[in-house]
Design an enzyme around this catalytic site. Structure first.
Site, PDB file in Angstrom:
ATOM      1  N   CYS A  89       0.846  -1.206   0.000  1.00 40.70           N
ATOM      2  CA  CYS A  89       0.000   0.000   0.000  1.00 40.70           C
ATOM      3  C   CYS A  89       0.871   1.241   0.000  1.00 40.70           C
ATOM      4  CB  CYS A  89      -0.895   0.020   1.231  1.00 40.70           C
ATOM      5  SG  CYS A  89      -1.886  -1.448   1.405  1.00 40.70           S
ATOM      6  N   GLY A  90       1.026   1.849  -1.178  1.00 43.28           N
ATOM      7  CA  GLY A  90       1.767   3.097  -1.300  1.00 43.28           C
ATOM      8  C   GLY A  90       0.843   4.275  -1.074  1.00 43.28           C
ATOM      9  N   ASN A  91       1.374   5.480  -1.236  1.00 39.42           N
ATOM     10  CA  ASN A  91       0.544   6.668  -1.022  1.00 39.42           C
ATOM     11  C   ASN A  91      -0.467   6.880  -2.144  1.00 39.42           C
ATOM     12  OD1 ASN A  91       1.279   8.194   1.516  1.00 39.42           O
ATOM     13  ND2 ASN A  91       3.283   7.663   0.703  1.00 39.42           N
ATOM     14  N   SER A  92      -0.163   6.394  -3.355  1.00 42.96           N
ATOM     15  CA  SER A  92      -1.116   6.574  -4.461  1.00 42.96           C
ATOM     16  C   SER A  92      -1.896   5.305  -4.780  1.00 42.96           C
ATOM     17  CB  SER A  92      -0.380   7.021  -5.729  1.00 42.96           C
ATOM     18  OG  SER A  92       0.331   8.211  -5.509  1.00 42.96           O
ATOM     19  N   ILE A 129      -2.466   0.757  -4.442  1.00 39.83           N
ATOM     20  CA  ILE A 129      -2.222  -0.533  -3.782  1.00 39.83           C
ATOM     21  C   ILE A 129      -1.811  -1.526  -4.862  1.00 39.83           C
ATOM     22  CG2 ILE A 129      -3.232  -2.425  -2.434  1.00 39.83           C
ATOM     23  CD1 ILE A 129      -5.293  -0.444  -1.355  1.00 39.83           C
ATOM     24  N   TYR A 148      18.592   4.083  10.149  1.00 37.10           N
ATOM     25  CA  TYR A 148      17.981   5.300  10.693  1.00 37.10           C
ATOM     26  C   TYR A 148      18.314   5.455  12.183  1.00 37.10           C
ATOM     27  CZ  TYR A 148      14.955   7.628   7.234  1.00 37.10           C
ATOM     28  OH  TYR A 148      14.468   8.388   6.211  1.00 37.10           O
ATOM     29  N   MET A 190       8.348   1.702   5.614  1.00 40.27           N
ATOM     30  CA  MET A 190       8.383   0.242   5.524  1.00 40.27           C
ATOM     31  C   MET A 190       8.606  -0.250   4.095  1.00 40.27           C
ATOM     32  SD  MET A 190       8.477  -1.293   8.316  1.00 40.27           S
ATOM     33  CE  MET A 190       8.135  -2.959   7.769  1.00 40.27           C
ATOM     34  N   ASP A 191       8.153   0.522   3.100  1.00 38.34           N
ATOM     35  CA  ASP A 191       8.417   0.110   1.716  1.00 38.34           C
ATOM     36  C   ASP A 191       9.913   0.165   1.425  1.00 38.34           C
ATOM     37  OD1 ASP A 191       8.380   2.919   1.866  1.00 38.34           O
ATOM     38  OD2 ASP A 191       7.361   3.181  -0.054  1.00 38.34           O
ATOM     39  N   THR A 195       2.860  23.357 -23.128  1.00 39.95           N
ATOM     40  CA  THR A 195       2.978  23.290 -21.660  1.00 39.95           C
ATOM     41  C   THR A 195       3.089  21.840 -21.199  1.00 39.95           C
ATOM     42  OG1 THR A 195       1.676  25.295 -21.476  1.00 39.95           O
ATOM     43  CG2 THR A 195       1.861  23.939 -19.491  1.00 39.95           C
TER      44      THR A 195
HETATM   45  N1  LIG Z   1      -0.993   0.461 -14.069  1.00 39.59           N
HETATM   46  C1  LIG Z   1      -0.657   1.604 -13.457  1.00 39.59           C
HETATM   47  N2  LIG Z   1      -1.579   2.282 -12.751  1.00 39.59           N
HETATM   48  C2  LIG Z   1      -1.258   3.414 -12.118  1.00 39.59           C
HETATM   49  N3  LIG Z   1      -0.024   3.974 -12.134  1.00 39.59           N
HETATM   50  C3  LIG Z   1       0.932   3.340 -12.813  1.00 39.59           C
HETATM   51  C4  LIG Z   1       0.679   2.129 -13.501  1.00 39.59           C
HETATM   52  N4  LIG Z   1       1.828   1.726 -14.068  1.00 39.59           N
HETATM   53  C5  LIG Z   1       2.755   2.656 -13.775  1.00 39.59           C
HETATM   54  N5  LIG Z   1       2.231   3.659 -13.042  1.00 39.59           N
HETATM   55  C6  LIG Z   1       2.977   4.814 -12.532  1.00 39.59           C
HETATM   56  O1  LIG Z   1       3.298   4.512 -11.203  1.00 39.59           O
HETATM   57  C7  LIG Z   1       3.300   5.680 -10.406  1.00 39.59           C
HETATM   58  C8  LIG Z   1       2.950   5.287  -8.980  1.00 39.59           C
HETATM   59  O2  LIG Z   1       3.965   4.408  -8.530  1.00 39.59           O
HETATM   60  P1  LIG Z   1       3.795   3.498  -7.256  1.00 39.59           P
HETATM   61  O3  LIG Z   1       5.121   2.848  -7.050  1.00 39.59           O
HETATM   62  O4  LIG Z   1       2.615   2.605  -7.386  1.00 39.59           O
HETATM   63  O5  LIG Z   1       3.507   4.623  -6.153  1.00 39.59           O
HETATM   64  P2  LIG Z   1       3.077   4.482  -4.623  1.00 39.59           P
HETATM   65  O6  LIG Z   1       3.743   3.234  -4.098  1.00 39.59           O
HETATM   66  O7  LIG Z   1       3.609   5.721  -4.000  1.00 39.59           O
HETATM   67  O8  LIG Z   1       1.581   4.392  -4.561  1.00 39.59           O
HETATM   68  C9  LIG Z   1       2.325   6.634 -11.077  1.00 39.59           C
HETATM   69  O9  LIG Z   1       2.877   7.926 -11.084  1.00 39.59           O
HETATM   70  C10 LIG Z   1       2.221   6.127 -12.528  1.00 39.59           C
HETATM   71  O10 LIG Z   1       2.903   6.995 -13.412  1.00 39.59           O
HETATM   72  C1  LIG Z   2       8.942   8.203   1.656  1.00 32.59           C
HETATM   73  C2  LIG Z   2       7.555   7.613   1.546  1.00 32.59           C
HETATM   74  C3  LIG Z   2       6.514   8.715   1.720  1.00 32.59           C
HETATM   75  C4  LIG Z   2       7.410   6.994   0.153  1.00 32.59           C
HETATM   76  O1  LIG Z   2       6.083   6.618  -0.096  1.00 32.59           O
HETATM   77  P1  LIG Z   2       5.607   6.099  -1.541  1.00 32.59           P
HETATM   78  O2  LIG Z   2       6.236   6.962  -2.578  1.00 32.59           O
HETATM   79  O3  LIG Z   2       6.111   4.682  -1.672  1.00 32.59           O
HETATM   80  O4  LIG Z   2       4.126   6.147  -1.535  1.00 32.59           O
HETATM   81  C5  LIG Z   2       7.365   6.460   2.589  1.00 32.59           C
HETATM   82  O5  LIG Z   2       8.425   5.565   2.494  1.00 32.59           O
HETATM   83  C6  LIG Z   2       7.282   7.001   4.003  1.00 32.59           C
HETATM   84  O6  LIG Z   2       6.241   7.453   4.448  1.00 32.59           O
HETATM   85  N1  LIG Z   2       8.417   6.983   4.732  1.00 32.59           N
HETATM   86  C7  LIG Z   2       8.528   7.509   6.086  1.00 32.59           C
HETATM   87  C8  LIG Z   2       9.572   8.574   6.135  1.00 32.59           C
HETATM   88  C9  LIG Z   2      10.984   8.059   5.901  1.00 32.59           C
HETATM   89  O7  LIG Z   2      11.196   7.012   5.257  1.00 32.59           O
HETATM   90  O8  LIG Z   2      11.910   8.702   6.417  1.00 32.59           O
HETATM   91  K   LIG Z   3       5.733   2.378  -2.618  1.00 31.99           K
END
Ligand SMILES: Nc1ncnc2c1ncn2[C@@H]1O[C@H](COP(=O)(O)OP(=O)(O)O)[C@@H](O)[C@H]1O
Ligand SMILES: CC(C)(COP(=O)(O)O)[C@@H](O)C(=O)NCCC(=O)O
Ligand SMILES: [K+]
Length: 249
Positions: free
Chosen positions: A7-10, A12, A93, A101-102, A181
């Site tokens: 589960c990332g910030n954008s 899953i 750290y 955690m990622d 742009t």
């Molecule tokens: N199938 C997909 N759906 C959504 N985003 C994708 C996909 N493939 C690549 N991306 C790219 O991945 C980025 C998000 O990366 P991701 O590692 O999933 O982020 P997070 O772990 O922070 O949620 C988006 O900016 C997008 O450009």
């Molecule tokens: C740096 C991050 C925001 C990255 O998140 P992601 O891009 O994977 O969604 C995440 O690893 C996080 O919340 N870390 C805690 C702060 C740190 O690692 O110092």
């Molecule tokens: K991530």
């Protein structure tokens, strides 16, 4: 079968693997808990015996997702927890619980695969780099805005940068100086990411000469491929570390 979630910030990222041999049954990327349950449920042969999760979301959001998984699939979700050391890697750290955690799991996965010094570049919502020495010491890393954040900051804090996702995708067929742009912003942000990757490679060379492995992961990894030609692109690097941190067998 085991359900694995990152589960990332954008988004899953999910996948289902066989418990015995870790072969992949299915996987995908979704933008909500509800879509996750809907997508996983479509797997015809689904028989889950467990679930492991890594999350950089809040405790509340992660707990809500675990509850939903419990209801939908009748399994207890195991959430990866911070550690001072694991699988031969020592968290670098000052306060080990603060390292995302990622990043920690990607470091475990990378060190396991490289069996030596490694640099992990993870391009998601944020761009992250982490350095792990040959003896397993995590030296720390860097966090910068990733592609989605750079783009949205420009859109939010300027009055005349406005464009849609379809034109953004079209703009990236080349990195020549932009003549609109959307081209100027999208290509400019990709060059920032590539610059980030190149600088991390320079750092790694200064530390270790040529004796290190580079891993590239995260959704936007393909955008910096040419900037790091020697990198191993491992989209599921976080899942490699997750399996190590949360063994379920
Ligand atoms: N199938 C997909 N759906 C959504 N985003 C994708 C996909 N493939 C690549 N991306 C790219 O991945 C980025 C998000 O990366 P991701 O590692 O999933 O982020 P997070 O772990 O922070 O949620 C988006 O900016 C997008 O450009
Ligand atoms: C740096 C991050 C925001 C990255 O998140 P992601 O891009 O994977 O969604 C995440 O690893 C996080 O919340 N870390 C805690 C702060 C740190 O690692 O110092
Ligand atoms: K991530």
């Amino acid at each position: 079968m085991i359900l694995e979630l990152d589960c990332g910030n954008s988004f899953i990222k999910w996948r289902v693997i066989h418990a015995g041999d870790a072969t992949i049954v299915g996987g995908g990327i979704v933008d909500s808990d509800q879509s996750l349950v809907a997508e996983v449920s479509t797997l015809a042969s689904l028989r889950l015996s467990g679930c492991r999760i890594v999350s950089v979301r809040s405790e509340e959001e992660t707990a809500a997702l675990c509850a939903l998984i419990g209801q939908a699939f009748r399994v207890v979700a195991q959430v990866a927890e911070p550690a001072q050391q694991a699988a031969g890697v020592r968290n670098g750290y000052e306060d080990y619980q603060r390292l995302g955690m990622d990043r920690w799991l990607a470091a475990l996965g990378a060190f396991h695969l490289a069996k030596g010094a490694c640099l992990v570049i993870d391009l998601g919502t944020a761009a992250k780099a982490d350095f792990i020495a040959a003896d397993g010491e995590h030296l720390g890393g860097y966090i910068c805005p990733g592609m989605p954040l750079m783009r949205s900051q420009l859109r939010t804090h300027t009055r005349r940068i406005r464009y849609d996702d379809a034109s953004a995708a079209r703009a990236l067929t080349s990195l020549a100086p932009g003549r609109s742009t959307v081209e100027a912003v999208e290509r400019g942000c990709v060059l920032m990411l590539q610059g980030f990757a190149r600088t991390q490679l320079e750092q790694a060379r200064a530390l270790w000469g040529e004796d290190f492995t580079v891993f590239l992961t995260g959704g936007d990894a393909p955008l910096v491929r040419e900037a790091a030609p020697q990198a191993r692109v491992v989209p599921d690097l976080v899942f490699v570390g997750l399996a190590m941190a949360c063994p379920l067998d």
